[in-house]
Scaffold this active site. Sequence first.
Site, PDB file in Angstrom:
ATOM      1  N   PHE A   1     -43.447 -25.310  34.469  1.00  0.00           N
ATOM      2  CA  PHE A   1     -44.909 -25.256  34.616  1.00  0.00           C
ATOM      3  C   PHE A   1     -45.332 -23.833  34.303  1.00  0.00           C
ATOM      4  CE2 PHE A   1     -48.581 -23.650  36.768  1.00  0.00           C
ATOM      5  CZ  PHE A   1     -49.518 -24.662  36.685  1.00  0.00           C
ATOM      6  N   GLU A   2     -46.263 -23.694  33.403  1.00  0.00           N
ATOM      7  CA  GLU A   2     -46.845 -22.374  33.149  1.00  0.00           C
ATOM      8  C   GLU A   2     -48.264 -22.589  32.651  1.00  0.00           C
ATOM      9  OE1 GLU A   2     -44.342 -20.835  30.002  1.00  0.00           O
ATOM     10  OE2 GLU A   2     -43.342 -19.443  31.343  1.00  0.00           O
ATOM     11  N   ILE A   3     -49.181 -21.781  33.142  1.00  0.00           N
ATOM     12  CA  ILE A   3     -50.470 -21.636  32.467  1.00  0.00           C
ATOM     13  C   ILE A   3     -50.527 -20.156  32.139  1.00  0.00           C
ATOM     14  CG2 ILE A   3     -52.985 -21.795  32.636  1.00  0.00           C
ATOM     15  CD1 ILE A   3     -52.611 -24.009  34.725  1.00  0.00           C
TER      16      ILE A   3
ATOM     17  N   HIS B   1     -39.174 -15.118  30.794  1.00  0.00           N
ATOM     18  CA  HIS B   1     -40.633 -14.984  30.954  1.00  0.00           C
ATOM     19  C   HIS B   1     -40.978 -14.219  32.231  1.00  0.00           C
ATOM     20  CE1 HIS B   1     -41.964 -18.697  28.341  1.00  0.00           C
ATOM     21  NE2 HIS B   1     -41.305 -17.797  27.663  1.00  0.00           N
TER      22      HIS B   1
END
Length: 436
Positions: free
Chosen positions: A323-325, A360
């Site tokens: 999950f990443e925004i 990341h």
Amino acid sequence: MAGSQRYLRYILIAVITIVVILFISASSGVGPGGQYTQKATDLLKDPGSIYKGSQDHTVLVKGSDSEPVVSEDAKLPQHTEGSHLPTQSSSPNPQSSSLGSGQNVLPSKAPGARMNATFVTLARNSDVWEISRSIRQVEDRFNHAYNYDWVFLNDAEFDDTFKKVTTSLTSGRARYGKIASEHWGFPDFIDQEKAKKVREDMHERKIIYGDSVSYRHMCRYESGFFFRHELMQEYEWYWRVEPSIELFCDIAYDPFVFMADKKKKYSFVLSLYEYVETIPTLWDSVKGFMAKHPEHIVSDNSMGFLSDDGGISYNHCHFWSNFEIGNLNWLRSQAYIDYFDHLDRDGGFFYERWGDAPVHSIAAGLMLKKEEIHFFNDIAYYHVPFTHCPTGEQTRLDLKCHCNPKDNFDWNGYSCTKRYFEVNKMSLPEGYEKEQ
Ligand SMILES: Nc1nc2c(ncn2[C@@H]2O[C@H](COP(=O)(O)OP(=O)(O)OP(=O)(O)O)[C@@H](O)[C@H]2O)c(=O)[nH]1
Ligand SMILES: [Mg+2]
């Protein structure tokens, strides 16, 4: 005779009545101002003109010829409850807002402008049914009201089934991209024999995905290339979605707008410790990068989240990147590209099994200011085997959550989220003790 005349009179009256009725119904196409009301085709071209506040209502779906077309959904009257949306000026995160009961009604079409943003999914054709489950949840809980695009990327061509099924599920444009071979494969500086021995050794040691070549290509691609794909170039924001995830609560505001308004660049819902055997020399490589490019390390960073000894060693905390925004311009910045290139040259994607999550996370931790990283407490999420269920009963009720708070991983000893709160001097949410 008199009888037949009477019948004729009746028939005449009936004919006149029908003519009058026809005349009245025909002239109802002319408005009081003398303007004609729109024809059905005009309404389809401009549904916003009848559905109040719906400039953004046109639902684009991608046809096989890539042209956006208006879906059937756009023809239906829209039920808009924009006035119930939480305001964007305060954080929707319950730690810093006071959302009252009933405030979080997800409208069928959200008013307001859209961000330059897209969902992005890396997938194989064989992932079609698992990604379909994820799409359905994202659409039901959020995107049916926002209609953001969805970019699907694959190292092979997507087949017709994948395209047909996913296009039918997405409310925004669905776009399909093939990954260039130079972004998916072994770079020429990698010693193939050495890489092969590592895989055999990891297989012996039963390290998850340790013997997989494709998993390594995937991790390297997610670390350094997805944001450079031709289809992604036009967007500023992305939301990564993987197969078989779950969303347990309504998302009744636009997280992209929130990120932009609050000057956030990266976000997470779950954090944990990385499997040490997969990254034995990652931190050495990071230290090499820090020495080579001190100009990219920001002063108010999150080193305290990554290291317990001021940067000498890595504590293996990372944000879970399935999950990443996040902000694509940040990933495309010189700082991030220098970072990725440095790590890539050291070869750990193949000589070890570096994952995109620690890659990341370390980048965000060192090259973003602390306040540019956001924890979305209110986005309830599952990716096997961990759950993020929002802490705070009122939040869960307001957002119509169906997760069991006992499953929440945040305050478990293997989560790094408490550390994130400490580093950011945030007070722990009420009720967290009950979920430990
Ligand atoms: N096109 C393509 N996509 C892949 C490949 N391997 C993985 N993916 C995708 O990359 C993302 C991450 O892969 P996953 O297999 O979910 O990796 P993971 O989350 O670490 O492991 P799981 O616990 O199995 O979910 C998913 O969106 C996959 O669909 C591949 O070889 N080709
Ligand atoms: Mg996964």
